[in-house]
Design an enzyme around this catalytic site. Sequence first.
Site, mmCIF file in Angstrom:
data_model
loop_
_atom_site.group_PDB
_atom_site.id
_atom_site.type_symbol
_atom_site.label_atom_id
_atom_site.label_comp_id
_atom_site.label_asym_id
_atom_site.label_seq_id
_atom_site.Cartn_x
_atom_site.Cartn_y
_atom_site.Cartn_z
ATOM 1 N N GLY A 35 34.516 44.632 46.516
ATOM 2 C CA GLY A 35 34.256 43.450 45.709
ATOM 3 C C GLY A 35 34.959 43.366 44.379
ATOM 4 C CG ASP A 36 35.745 44.355 40.159
ATOM 5 O OD1 ASP A 36 36.651 43.504 40.036
ATOM 6 O OD2 ASP A 36 35.176 44.880 39.180
ATOM 7 C CG LEU A 37 39.447 46.885 45.931
ATOM 8 C CD1 LEU A 37 40.051 46.857 47.330
ATOM 9 C CD2 LEU A 37 39.394 48.329 45.417
#
Length: 376
Positions: A229-231
């Site tokens: 969800g937050d690369l």
Amino acid sequence: MSSGNVCQPQALTKPAFGEKEVTEVIDRVFGLKVLWIRPLPSYDDQNFHVSVSRNGGEAEGADEYVLKISNSADSQEPDLIEAQTRAMMLLSAEGFPSATPHLTKDGDIMSLQSGDGGPAGKKYMVRLLTYLPGIPVAKIAATPQMFYEIGKLAASLDKALSEKFHHPSVKSLHRGQFIWNLANVPLLDQYIYALGQSKYRAVVEQVIKRFKEEVIPKLSCFRACINHGDLNDHNILVDSTSPSPEDPQFRVSGILDFSDMSYGYYVFEVAIAIMYMMIESADPLGVGGHVLAGFESVLPLTPEERAALFLLVSGRFAQSLVIAAHTARLYPENEEYLMVTARTGWRHLARMVELGPEAVQGTWFETARAYAQRGP
């Protein structure tokens, strides 16, 4: 980089531990002596890079860790933090460069602690995680090959989590109103006030409207999975594999910040990676094709998923920019860190909307097709 509790900002308190307090916590909870300590940037948690002695004081026998102190709202969801930590442990065992926890003296992976620097009664979940070497992708001139590898990493990571992560805490990843889940772009209506009457407000309103009309009805067509969800370009670390400074080569050496994990869809992860890799790129609109090619080397997208890619990338831009503007109003002292994406993000989003999905996706798909024909 972010918390799910943007919807209730009054309930979220960012930790305010001092270095002396951190040193005491590491000694009392983990039984380790701190040699030195350095604060690290964070969105709404608090992180410290620490060196601890292995044998009571000699620097030669030192290990490095990151003490991660979760904000007060997330700290009230121990199952969620356990799921994030167990997922990191699974990925490390599967060969991914992910941190693992140093156990407390009681053999636990985390501990709830009071903080003198915050409001009375607030408690914060504390974890001591192995320190991962490397520099953020944001700090290098990333090549098309690096973007390809990041796309491949995004697909491989989600695939491993979805197929192999079966810990009981996984149920906590069903986060229906989690503001950072890409399905929840419509929730941005609550925060758009933070843009005032800026010229970009109309752009975001257009993105939200089209997202509601064209993406939300199609969600059931997408393949479900667990998303990191937050690369983003600060959560992926790389180190050099080349001795030549004239021809630097890099490999991924660390994956950071699992606090945005949730159930979503495979296409969400590639859209998020594309958006964040655009931020510092010299060719922002060209990045997507390289990331997509890497992702599809592991998990080819379906026609429905491909058709939604433009609006998913645009939606993540809108999430990042609007929530940052909202959060900066709550925590003006942290504005510089919060607004990192905004420096170029608004320009990229406006350009995407101006060109439209046919032109932008056409560029991405053409690049990905070239990879498929000749190999990476």
